[in-house]
Design a protein around this motif. Structure first.
Motif, PDB file in Angstrom:
ATOM      1  N   PRO A  23       7.531   5.249  -7.340  1.00  0.00           N
ATOM      2  CA  PRO A  23       7.088   5.521  -6.145  1.00  0.00           C
ATOM      3  C   PRO A  23       6.610   4.166  -5.373  1.00  0.00           C
ATOM      4  N   LYS A  24       6.522   4.183  -4.027  1.00  0.00           N
ATOM      5  CA  LYS A  24       5.905   3.136  -3.177  1.00  0.00           C
ATOM      6  C   LYS A  24       4.310   3.233  -3.408  1.00  0.00           C
ATOM      7  N   PRO A  25       3.712   2.130  -3.556  1.00  0.00           N
ATOM      8  CA  PRO A  25       2.098   1.952  -3.471  1.00  0.00           C
ATOM      9  C   PRO A  25       1.566   3.170  -2.658  1.00  0.00           C
ATOM     10  N   GLN A  26       0.588   3.906  -3.057  1.00  0.00           N
ATOM     11  CA  GLN A  26      -0.384   4.614  -1.997  1.00  0.00           C
ATOM     12  C   GLN A  26      -1.820   3.824  -2.005  1.00  0.00           C
ATOM     13  N   VAL A  27      -1.617   2.859  -1.344  1.00  0.00           N
ATOM     14  CA  VAL A  27      -2.890   1.965  -1.452  1.00  0.00           C
ATOM     15  C   VAL A  27      -4.320   2.368  -0.680  1.00  0.00           C
ATOM     16  N   ALA A  28      -5.078   2.266  -1.448  1.00  0.00           N
ATOM     17  CA  ALA A  28      -6.616   2.602  -1.053  1.00  0.00           C
ATOM     18  C   ALA A  28      -7.325   1.335  -0.802  1.00  0.00           C
ATOM     19  N   ASN A  29      -8.123   1.292   0.263  1.00  0.00           N
ATOM     20  CA  ASN A  29      -8.984   0.058   0.469  1.00  0.00           C
ATOM     21  C   ASN A  29     -10.348   0.389   0.712  1.00  0.00           C
ATOM     22  N   PRO A  30     -11.042   0.949  -0.339  1.00  0.00           N
ATOM     23  CA  PRO A  30     -12.406   1.347  -0.290  1.00  0.00           C
ATOM     24  C   PRO A  30     -13.280   0.136   0.004  1.00  0.00           C
ATOM     25  N   ASP A  31     -14.335   0.333   0.956  1.00  0.00           N
ATOM     26  CA  ASP A  31     -15.101  -0.529   1.559  1.00  0.00           C
ATOM     27  C   ASP A  31     -14.579  -1.984   2.010  1.00  0.00           C
ATOM     28  N   GLY A  32     -13.331  -1.657   2.494  1.00  0.00           N
ATOM     29  CA  GLY A  32     -12.236  -3.069   2.814  1.00  0.00           C
ATOM     30  C   GLY A  32     -12.026  -3.653   1.995  1.00  0.00           C
ATOM     31  N   VAL A  33     -11.895  -3.155   0.678  1.00  0.00           N
ATOM     32  CA  VAL A  33     -11.496  -4.115  -0.499  1.00  0.00           C
ATOM     33  C   VAL A  33      -9.941  -3.988  -0.653  1.00  0.00           C
ATOM     34  N   VAL A  73       4.707  -1.060 -14.885  1.00  0.00           N
ATOM     35  CA  VAL A  73       3.852  -1.902 -15.903  1.00  0.00           C
ATOM     36  C   VAL A  73       3.969  -3.340 -15.828  1.00  0.00           C
ATOM     37  N   TRP A  74       5.068  -3.873 -15.171  1.00  0.00           N
ATOM     38  CA  TRP A  74       5.212  -5.266 -14.949  1.00  0.00           C
ATOM     39  C   TRP A  74       4.269  -6.217 -13.855  1.00  0.00           C
ATOM     40  N   GLU A  75       3.634  -5.284 -13.199  1.00  0.00           N
ATOM     41  CA  GLU A  75       2.671  -5.795 -12.214  1.00  0.00           C
ATOM     42  C   GLU A  75       1.550  -6.295 -12.841  1.00  0.00           C
ATOM     43  N   PRO A  76       1.184  -7.839 -12.719  1.00  0.00           N
ATOM     44  CA  PRO A  76      -0.073  -8.090 -13.147  1.00  0.00           C
ATOM     45  C   PRO A  76      -1.284  -7.462 -12.762  1.00  0.00           C
ATOM     46  N   PRO A  77      -2.571  -7.270 -13.472  1.00  0.00           N
ATOM     47  CA  PRO A  77      -3.563  -6.848 -12.898  1.00  0.00           C
ATOM     48  C   PRO A  77      -4.097  -7.017 -11.487  1.00  0.00           C
ATOM     49  N   ALA A  78      -3.923  -8.008 -10.952  1.00  0.00           N
ATOM     50  CA  ALA A  78      -4.390  -8.408  -9.703  1.00  0.00           C
ATOM     51  C   ALA A  78      -3.527  -8.022  -8.941  1.00  0.00           C
ATOM     52  N   LEU A  79      -2.104  -7.826  -8.841  1.00  0.00           N
ATOM     53  CA  LEU A  79      -1.149  -7.268  -8.196  1.00  0.00           C
ATOM     54  C   LEU A  79      -1.407  -5.370  -8.115  1.00  0.00           C
ATOM     55  N   ALA A  80      -1.309  -5.091  -9.323  1.00  0.00           N
ATOM     56  CA  ALA A  80      -1.789  -3.636  -9.584  1.00  0.00           C
ATOM     57  C   ALA A  80      -3.029  -2.967  -8.945  1.00  0.00           C
ATOM     58  N   PHE A  81      -4.282  -3.985  -8.844  1.00  0.00           N
ATOM     59  CA  PHE A  81      -5.119  -3.795  -8.175  1.00  0.00           C
ATOM     60  C   PHE A  81      -4.920  -3.644  -6.528  1.00  0.00           C
ATOM     61  N   ARG A  82      -4.294  -4.561  -6.071  1.00  0.00           N
ATOM     62  CA  ARG A  82      -3.724  -4.566  -4.730  1.00  0.00           C
ATOM     63  C   ARG A  82      -2.965  -3.363  -4.337  1.00  0.00           C
ATOM     64  N   ASN A  83      -2.122  -2.872  -5.170  1.00  0.00           N
ATOM     65  CA  ASN A  83      -1.108  -1.703  -5.072  1.00  0.00           C
ATOM     66  C   ASN A  83      -1.757  -0.389  -5.491  1.00  0.00           C
ATOM     67  N   SER A  84      -3.004  -0.558  -5.825  1.00  0.00           N
ATOM     68  CA  SER A  84      -3.662   0.872  -6.305  1.00  0.00           C
ATOM     69  C   SER A  84      -3.116   1.490  -7.213  1.00  0.00           C
ATOM     70  N   ARG A  85      -2.384   1.132  -8.111  1.00  0.00           N
ATOM     71  CA  ARG A  85      -1.755   1.708  -9.053  1.00  0.00           C
ATOM     72  C   ARG A  85      -1.646   1.039 -10.542  1.00  0.00           C
ATOM     73  N   GLY A  86      -1.627   1.887 -11.582  1.00  0.00           N
ATOM     74  CA  GLY A  86      -1.575   1.039 -12.876  1.00  0.00           C
ATOM     75  C   GLY A  86      -1.880   1.901 -14.035  1.00  0.00           C
ATOM     76  N   TYR A  87      -2.078   1.673 -15.198  1.00  0.00           N
ATOM     77  CA  TYR A  87      -2.478   2.122 -16.558  1.00  0.00           C
ATOM     78  C   TYR A  87      -3.524   1.303 -17.049  1.00  0.00           C
TER      79      TYR A  87
END
Length: 209
Positions: A23-33, A73-87
């Motif tokens: 699915p497309k990322p469902q991005v959240a930006n808490p506190d503008g992060v 799973v191929w997204e590195p942690p920094a990109l996973a964080f930006r896209n708000s998804r991962g394991y």
């Protein structure tokens, strides 16, 4: 003539359904992060120290993620964080990086099997963070909103071991193969993907109802 393109083509065919089902990322930006650098700034500006700051960082990472997903799973942690998804490899590595940037003595650890409090029947591997302050070491995990330093929602049932860079690569490669097999099974049987592969972040594997 070297037929190097044959394994490349085979891999592309194998991975294509995984990409299509992600699915497309469902991005959240808490506190503008938006990025991990933003998270460092917000944490430093909180005025908190010690375990209060560790808990603030852990909860911020949890709030940033909206989807538990091994499809990306191929997204590195920094990109996973930006896209708000991962394991766990992704969200808890993001937490580990954040805590180290804040100056904490933090290390990644994992167990090949843990028992989850919210899914007591479910056994799986898990990676999390251990933080040491003034000689006290506590487990920290961003996977649940009610987690706190020293109070996590799982219990290791196998030995806890250090999680190195090569461990990340090995477990991720294994997860990629596992993901491809299960996506193809879903496709061929015309069944929906199981919830343990993709669901709301922090929710249970078994639907409540």
């Amino acid at each position: 003539m070297k037929k190097w393109w044959i394994p490349v083509a085979a891999l592309s065919v194998a991975v294509a359904p995984v990409v299509a089902r992600t699915p497309k990322p469902q991005v959240a930006n808490p506190d503008g992060v938006q990025t991990l650098d933003d998270a460092v700034t917000v944490c430093r500006n909180s005025g908190l120290t010690g375990w209060d700051l560790v808990e603030f960082a852990q909860r911020l990472v949890h709030r940033k993620f909206t989807r538990y997903s091994i499809l990306s799973v191929w997204e590195p942690p920094a990109l996973a964080f930006r896209n708000s998804r991962g394991y766990c490899n992704q969200y808890n590595t993001a937490l580990w990086w954040l805590l180290r940037e804040l100056g904490f003595d933090a290390e990644r650890v994992f167990a090949t099997r843990v028992r989850q409090d919210i899914n007591p029947w479910w056994r799986m591997g898990h990676m999390w963070v251990r933080v040491t302050i003034d000689g006290l070491t506590l487990d920290v995990c961003a996977g649940r909103p009610d987690n706190r330093p020293g109070r996590v929602s799982f219990t290791p049932v196998t030995d806890v071991m250090p999680f190195h860079a090569w461990t990340y690569v090995n477990t991720n490669n294994g997860m990629i193969l596992f993901t491809i097999v299960n996506v193809w099974r879903s496709l061929l049987t015309r069944q929906p993907l199981p919830r343990w592969m993709e669901r709301e972040f922090g929710s249970t594997v078994r639907e409540q109802g």
